[in-house]
Design a protein around this motif. Structure first.
Motif, PDB file in Angstrom:
ATOM      1  N   LEU A   1       4.097 -52.700  52.218  1.00 57.89           N
ATOM      2  CA  LEU A   1       5.536 -52.552  52.091  1.00 57.89           C
ATOM      3  C   LEU A   1       6.094 -51.997  53.390  1.00 57.89           C
ATOM      4  O   LEU A   1       5.913 -50.822  53.704  1.00 57.89           O
ATOM      5  N   SER A   2       6.742 -52.843  54.155  1.00 61.96           N
ATOM      6  CA  SER A   2       7.327 -52.370  55.398  1.00 61.96           C
ATOM      7  C   SER A   2       8.571 -51.546  55.057  1.00 61.96           C
ATOM      8  O   SER A   2       9.167 -51.728  54.005  1.00 61.96           O
TER       9      SER A   2
ATOM     10  N   PRO B   1      14.060 -53.041  54.405  1.00 61.99           N
ATOM     11  CA  PRO B   1      14.359 -53.773  53.177  1.00 61.99           C
ATOM     12  C   PRO B   1      14.749 -55.222  53.433  1.00 61.99           C
ATOM     13  O   PRO B   1      14.665 -56.057  52.533  1.00 61.99           O
ATOM     14  N   ARG B   2      15.181 -55.532  54.671  1.00 60.99           N
ATOM     15  CA  ARG B   2      15.609 -56.907  54.936  1.00 60.99           C
ATOM     16  C   ARG B   2      14.441 -57.823  55.256  1.00 60.99           C
ATOM     17  O   ARG B   2      14.561 -59.029  55.264  1.00 60.99           O
TER      18      ARG B   2
ATOM     19  N   ILE C   1       8.423 -44.793  52.037  1.00 58.74           N
ATOM     20  CA  ILE C   1       9.646 -45.490  52.417  1.00 58.74           C
ATOM     21  C   ILE C   1       9.589 -46.953  51.982  1.00 58.74           C
ATOM     22  O   ILE C   1      10.587 -47.526  51.532  1.00 58.74           O
ATOM     23  N   GLY C   2       8.395 -47.553  52.109  1.00 59.35           N
ATOM     24  CA  GLY C   2       8.240 -48.969  51.778  1.00 59.35           C
ATOM     25  C   GLY C   2       8.550 -49.263  50.318  1.00 59.35           C
ATOM     26  O   GLY C   2       9.163 -50.281  49.992  1.00 59.35           O
TER      27      GLY C   2
ATOM     28  N   ALA D   1      12.248 -49.278  49.978  1.00 56.94           N
ATOM     29  CA  ALA D   1      12.839 -50.408  50.686  1.00 56.94           C
ATOM     30  C   ALA D   1      12.760 -51.691  49.867  1.00 56.94           C
ATOM     31  O   ALA D   1      13.657 -52.519  49.916  1.00 56.94           O
ATOM     32  N   HIS D   2      11.694 -51.840  49.110  1.00 54.77           N
ATOM     33  CA  HIS D   2      11.491 -53.120  48.451  1.00 54.77           C
ATOM     34  C   HIS D   2      11.708 -53.109  46.949  1.00 54.77           C
ATOM     35  O   HIS D   2      11.767 -54.159  46.329  1.00 54.77           O
ATOM     36  N   TYR D   3      11.836 -51.936  46.350  1.00 59.34           N
ATOM     37  CA  TYR D   3      11.943 -51.915  44.894  1.00 59.34           C
ATOM     38  C   TYR D   3      13.161 -51.161  44.368  1.00 59.34           C
ATOM     39  O   TYR D   3      13.283 -50.962  43.176  1.00 59.34           O
TER      40      TYR D   3
ATOM     41  N   VAL E   1      20.329 -49.216  49.571  1.00 58.90           N
ATOM     42  CA  VAL E   1      19.137 -49.196  50.415  1.00 58.90           C
ATOM     43  C   VAL E   1      19.375 -49.919  51.744  1.00 58.90           C
ATOM     44  O   VAL E   1      19.055 -49.404  52.818  1.00 58.90           O
ATOM     45  N   GLU E   2      19.980 -51.106  51.666  1.00 62.20           N
ATOM     46  CA  GLU E   2      20.172 -51.900  52.888  1.00 62.20           C
ATOM     47  C   GLU E   2      21.010 -51.134  53.910  1.00 62.20           C
ATOM     48  O   GLU E   2      20.757 -51.186  55.107  1.00 62.20           O
TER      49      GLU E   2
ATOM     50  N   PHE F   1      19.017 -47.725  55.135  1.00 64.34           N
ATOM     51  CA  PHE F   1      17.885 -48.038  56.003  1.00 64.34           C
ATOM     52  C   PHE F   1      18.322 -48.839  57.212  1.00 64.34           C
ATOM     53  O   PHE F   1      17.711 -48.774  58.275  1.00 64.34           O
ATOM     54  N   GLY F   2      19.383 -49.632  57.049  1.00 62.17           N
ATOM     55  CA  GLY F   2      19.858 -50.438  58.162  1.00 62.17           C
ATOM     56  C   GLY F   2      20.627 -49.608  59.174  1.00 62.17           C
ATOM     57  O   GLY F   2      20.498 -49.814  60.383  1.00 62.17           O
TER      58      GLY F   2
ATOM     59  N   LEU G   1      13.161 -39.682  59.828  1.00 60.81           N
ATOM     60  CA  LEU G   1      12.193 -40.128  58.821  1.00 60.81           C
ATOM     61  C   LEU G   1      11.871 -41.605  59.015  1.00 60.81           C
ATOM     62  O   LEU G   1      10.706 -42.016  59.002  1.00 60.81           O
TER      63      LEU G   1
ATOM     64  N   THR H   1       8.008 -43.991  60.642  1.00 61.52           N
ATOM     65  CA  THR H   1       7.116 -44.962  60.010  1.00 61.52           C
ATOM     66  C   THR H   1       6.326 -45.677  61.103  1.00 61.52           C
ATOM     67  O   THR H   1       6.860 -45.927  62.187  1.00 61.52           O
TER      68      THR H   1
ATOM     69  N   ARG I   1       7.745 -48.290  63.303  1.00 59.41           N
ATOM     70  CA  ARG I   1       8.809 -48.047  64.272  1.00 59.41           C
ATOM     71  C   ARG I   1       8.418 -47.089  65.391  1.00 59.41           C
ATOM     72  O   ARG I   1       9.232 -46.800  66.253  1.00 59.41           O
TER      73      ARG I   1
END
Lengths: 330, 329, 297
Positions: free
Chosen positions: A257-258, A261-262, B219-220, B223-225, B243-244, B247-248, B258, B262, B265
């Motif tokens: 899971l990076s 989110p995009r 974080i992952g 980001a995805h769930y 989230v977008e 995090f964006g 934070l 990761t 980054r």
């Protein structure tokens, strides 16, 4: 990236480890071969039961291998008498996962960093002090902490102390066994930056053990993917991450899971869970969960085949278009 | 009305040091967050942030030396913090259920899996055993336990970690909760299994129309769930929003640090060391709790930071959020 | 570093001692009482010749079996010796037997446990079976038989008590070593290239002593009891040496004739000191118990 020119510093061949358990023999590592050159960083990646930490301990000879050889600079460590092995530890050091457990609670940080110098060198007290000052600065550990005991330090500081202790004798091979897994994210970042810097400045050959692909990608030149004690794929980090060739590598990468989110994920859904290493399947170890498995995969274990000078894959279907076979969807 | 609305929650740990002097650790310092029906909110933070403590307060699980100082937690308009134990028990496991970190220790080792799912149903509704058992089998099938009829007769030790986590999810769903709280639901599971469990959890939550509050340090996972995220530091939610957006375009310096930490980054061999010590809850700085380690802190940070609205639903608790983004709101 | 503010700087131990004692009295009254009792007896033992009003071994035919009075606070015994002075000198003997006996027990038990736990296998098995076999006999009976067989000298008594008590320390240390052997820092010490000797004595032993040290106060209490018992049944320290057990024995004969003070006062002293050590031992065990050491973080 290091150019593969010199003779390998470490040459592991046919390395196996079987643990005798009350439930029967547990095959933790099965005939693993790899080489490591001077200054190179090799990543061992895999999930629980993959044998990655066992391989680390076999290389360090904290465990005795059941079969195979670990040749360090030409000497087989597995066959070395204990006292010779002990002296050789000057050149082969380790940093473990849990910094809270890795230091003796009753000794000061300074003593524990100094200990390898006392054990392996005949440096005078003043020379030792200057070596310690040097490594303490390099690992960005505050000199004031040297007089403290482990209980007074934070996780990040403890891990820096462990790294300092591992590097103080200027070893030629460093095994890093999940050195950042038990640390908070922002602490982990500091340690990773430090490790990257040390790799650049000191050029010590490194075996980096991790379950985290992001960390591996950051630190390693080459990667070896392990599943149930067997190497399923190996290659340079750049190539392997760009185009994984083994179904398990693909699945592992899709499960990562990076933090973005995009970044859409190619989801590869595996069936079931990792089988017990107590009764390994006869054929390919991954066949029971593999979306692309064939009859033949259950019958015979695929050998690790070199696809080109850097990449090897242990899969019968390595030649097929696996990405579409895997049922990957976004 | 929001499904869940936590308002200005303060929790302190009160004790004594070795010399008997009173010591107060300010663990939660005004946590406020809202969760709408059907939303998935990720509560993210590091050691000492107070993520799990927030949940404990919410579920009425605070024990001495933790002390609720003030605050409200409205669930469908009812303040959970003011409810007595009996009323809270009627909600817990029914309207609000929980999925915890260590599945193996949360299951009763001497009771069959099926029976445990039956009991949690019968604790909250007058259902017959046969009916409850049928639902238990349904639930186990739903969470992907193959051969559910037979596996319902098994004991927890016969399940792997991933399977036990599925059983816990089945139990959490048993009474059709409107809010599911998942505290580090996949910590300790392998990557490929984690993906399976999270896919399952989020799809079932969506199917049931419930809301999900995920506590995690990963974080992952957020980001995805998750749809929304709340970033915690030293008992304060420093930034929250979709989230977008968060995090964006992270606005709060802590969120920025934070995310920059990761592995994806960071640059190997880069930059100065980061301030990686967990916050000292016994001696938090005046004003902004992050000010003693913030790279852009100045004199103004000695005062309570304002809640700045950056975009719809995206807010950060900071004196110094980027002005052009502020104008956007 | 985050905790540095709360821990007092080194060297201030003595300065904060009164404060610590006050905190102890308030939060752990039993521990405080234990420390107080043991402390008072230790002072008595240390300064016995200065404190005691009479010579403890001076028989005086004119003052036989005098009841407690201004001159003889606790009365006199059948030989006319001052009971109070004898109790004070007896505390000297109580410490003088118990402390070296526990030292002997540790000296024997700790290395045995260390060796057995680290080596495992046959030596460990042999040690365990030997200790099980010893446990069949009640330890007091065993001590009695051994002293009777080897002679009643003070040195023998100390060695026998230590010998009988050694298995307790061996067990405690062995249990700690078993878990430490596979601990992270021992593995790290091996990987760093420590010799076996250094691993055992520098890395394992100091960390394996917690249980043994926690038990030592309780074992001191036990040793005092055993030495008194031996003297009481006549195989321990012999009269007229001022030993509490021996004094109780002598006084027991006078009990029936009404001279209660001869046996009562040494009995009280014995009970009090054993109680003090036990209270102290409980507190030390509590304090060393990792589960108890969770303060505010």
């Amino acid at each position: 990236m290091t150019e593969p020119s010199q003779a390998p510093l470490l040459e592991v061949s046919g390395l196996s480890k079987v643990f005798e358990t009350p439930a029967g023999p547990l095959k933790a590592v099965n005939a693993v071969d790899f080489i490591l050159r001077e200054g190179e960083a090799l990543g061992l990646v895999g999930e629980s039961g993959s044998g990655k930490s066992t391989i680390g301990r076999l290389v360090l000879r904290l465990l005795e291998p059941s079969a195979g050889a670990v040749r360090f600079d030409g000497t087989d460590l597995a066959a070395l008498p204990p006292e010779a092995m002990r002296r050789l530890r000057r050149d082969v050091q380790v940093v473990f996962q849990d910094p809270w457990a890795a230091l003796n609670p009753r000794l000061t940080i300074g003593y524990q960093i100094e200990e390898p110098l006392r054990l392996h060198t005949s440096l005078s007290a003043a020379e030792r002090a200057s070596r310690i000052a040097e490594i303490v600065e390099r690992t960005r550990l505050s000199a004031a902490l040297l007089a403290r005991h482990p209980a007074d330090l934070s996780g990040g500081q403890l891990q820096r102390a462990c790294i300092a202790r591992a590097l103080v004798t200027r070893p030629r091979l460093l095994v890093l066994d999940e050195p950042t897994s038990s640390l908070d994210l922002s602490v982990r970042a500091g340690i990773l930056e430090l490790l990257g810097e040390l790799k650049r400045d000191l050029g010590v050959a490194t075996i980096f053990i991790s379950h985290d692909l992001g960390t591996i990608k950051l630190i390693c030149d080459r990667v070896m993917v392990l599943y149930l004690g067997t190497v399923v794929e190996t290659g340079t980090t750049a190539e392997l991450f760009a185009a994984p060739r083994h179904p398990y590598t693909m699945a592992l990468m899709s499960a990562h899971l990076s933090p973005d989110p995009r970044q859409r994920r190619r989801r590869i859904l595996l069936r079931g869970e990792i089988p017990s290493p107590l009764n390994l399947p006869g054929g390919c170890v991954f066949a029971s969960r593999c979306p692309a498995s064939l009859e033949a995969c259950h019958a015979q274990r695929p050998p690790l085949v070199a696809l080109d000078h850097a990449r090897s894959v242990a899969c019968l279907r390595a030649g097929d278009d696996l990405a579409s076979l895997m049922g990957a969807h976004t | 009305m929001s499904l869940l609305s936590i308002e200005d929650l303060h929790v302190h740990f009160v004790g004594e040091d070795r010399l008997g002097r009173p010591v107060t650790a300010r663990a939660l310092n005004g946590v406020s967050l809202t969760l709408e029906q059907g939303e998935r909110l990720g509560l993210v933070g590091e050691t000492g942030a107070g993520k799990s403590l927030t949940v404990q307060a919410l579920m009425g699980l605070l024990r001495a030396p933790a002390r609720l100082v003030r605050g409200r937690a409205l669930f469908e308009g009812v303040d959970l913090l003011a409810l007595d134990e009996a009323k809270l028990n009627r909600l817990r496991g029914a309207a609000i259920s929980m999925v915890v970190q260590s599945p193996k220790t949360s299951l009763d080792p001497v009771r069959r899996i099926g029976d445990q799912i039956v009991r949690i149903q019968q604790a909250h509704a007058p259902v017959s055993r046969a009916q409850a058992w049928r639902r238990a089998i349904d639930l186990l099938e739903k969470v992907g336990v193959a051969d559910a009829e037979r596996r319902a007769m098994a004991y927890p030790h016969q399940f792997s970690g991933g399977m036990a986590q599925r059983v816990l999810i089945a139990m959490a769903l048993a009474n059709r909760p409107r809010l599911i709280v998942a505290d580090e639901p996949t910590t300790g599971l392998d990557a490929t299994v984690q993906a399976q469990v999270l896919d399952l959890l989020t799809s079932l939550v969506r199917e049931e129309g419930a809301s999900l509050l995920v506590i995690t340090h990963d974080i992952g996972v957020v980001a995805h769930y998750c749809d929304k995220v709340a970033v915690m530091f030293a008992g304060v939610i420093v930034e929250s929003g979709p989230v977008e957006q968060v995090f964006g375009a992270p606005a709060h310096p802590y969120t920025q640090a934070l995310l920059a930490a990761t592995p994806e980054r960071i640059e190997a061999g880069g930059k100065a060391p980061r301030a990686g010590l967990p916050p000292n809850l016994r001696a938090l700085p005046e004003g902004c709790v992050y000010s003693d380690r913030c790279p852009i802190a100045d004199a103004s940070c000695r005062t309570e930071p304002p809640q700045r609205l950056l975009a719809l639903g995206h807010q950060a608790l900071c004196h110094h959020v980027a002005p052009q983004r502020e104008a956007l709101a | 570093m985050s905790d540095a503010a709360s821990s007092p700087p080194a060297g201030s131990w003595l300065r904060t001692l009164p404060l610590r004692l006050r905190v102890m009295a308030r939060h752990a009254p039993t521990a405080f009482a234990g420390a107080l009792i043991v402390g008072v007896f230790a002072l008595l033992a240390l300064f016995a010749p200065l404190i005691s009003p009479h010579d403890p071994m001076q028989a005086n035919p004119y003052d036989v079996l005098k009841p407690p009075s201004g001159q003889f606070w606790f009365g006199t015994d059948g030989a006319g010796m001052d009971v109070f002075s004898r109790i004070i000198h007896g505390s000297c003997l109580a410490f003088g037997i118990a402390v070296p006996a526990v030292a002997v027990a540790m000296l024997i038990g700790v290395p045995l446990g260390l060796f057995a736990g680290y080596r495992g296998g046959m030596p460990d098995e042999v040690l365990l079976r030997a200790m099980d076999a010893l446990r069949i006999f009640p330890s007091i009976i065993l001590a009695l038989a051994l002293v009777a067989a080897t002679g009643k000298s003070l040195g023998n008594i100390i060695i026998v008590i230590g010998l009988v008590d050694a298995p307790i320390f061996a067990r405690l240390v062995r249990a700690e070593v078993l878990s430490l052997r596979h601990s992270g820092f021992v593995e790290s010490a091996v990987a760093a290239g420590n010799t076996r000797w250094r691993i055992l004595f520098i890395h394992i032993l100091p960390n394996a002593m917690r249980g043994a040290l926690a038990q030592s106060a309780v074992r001191l209490a036990w040793s005092i009891r055993v030495s008194a018992t031996l003297a009481f049944v006549g195989v321990g320290v012999q009269p007229p040496t001022p030993e509490w057990g021996a004094m109780i024995r002598q006084g027991a004969e006078q009990m029936v004739t009404g001279e209660w003070w001869v046996a009562l006062f040494p009995g009280l002293a014995l009970v009090l000191l054993v109680l003090g050590f036990n209270l102290l031992g409980d507190a030390v065990q509590d304090w060393l118990d990792p589960r108890r050491r969770t303060g505010v973080r």
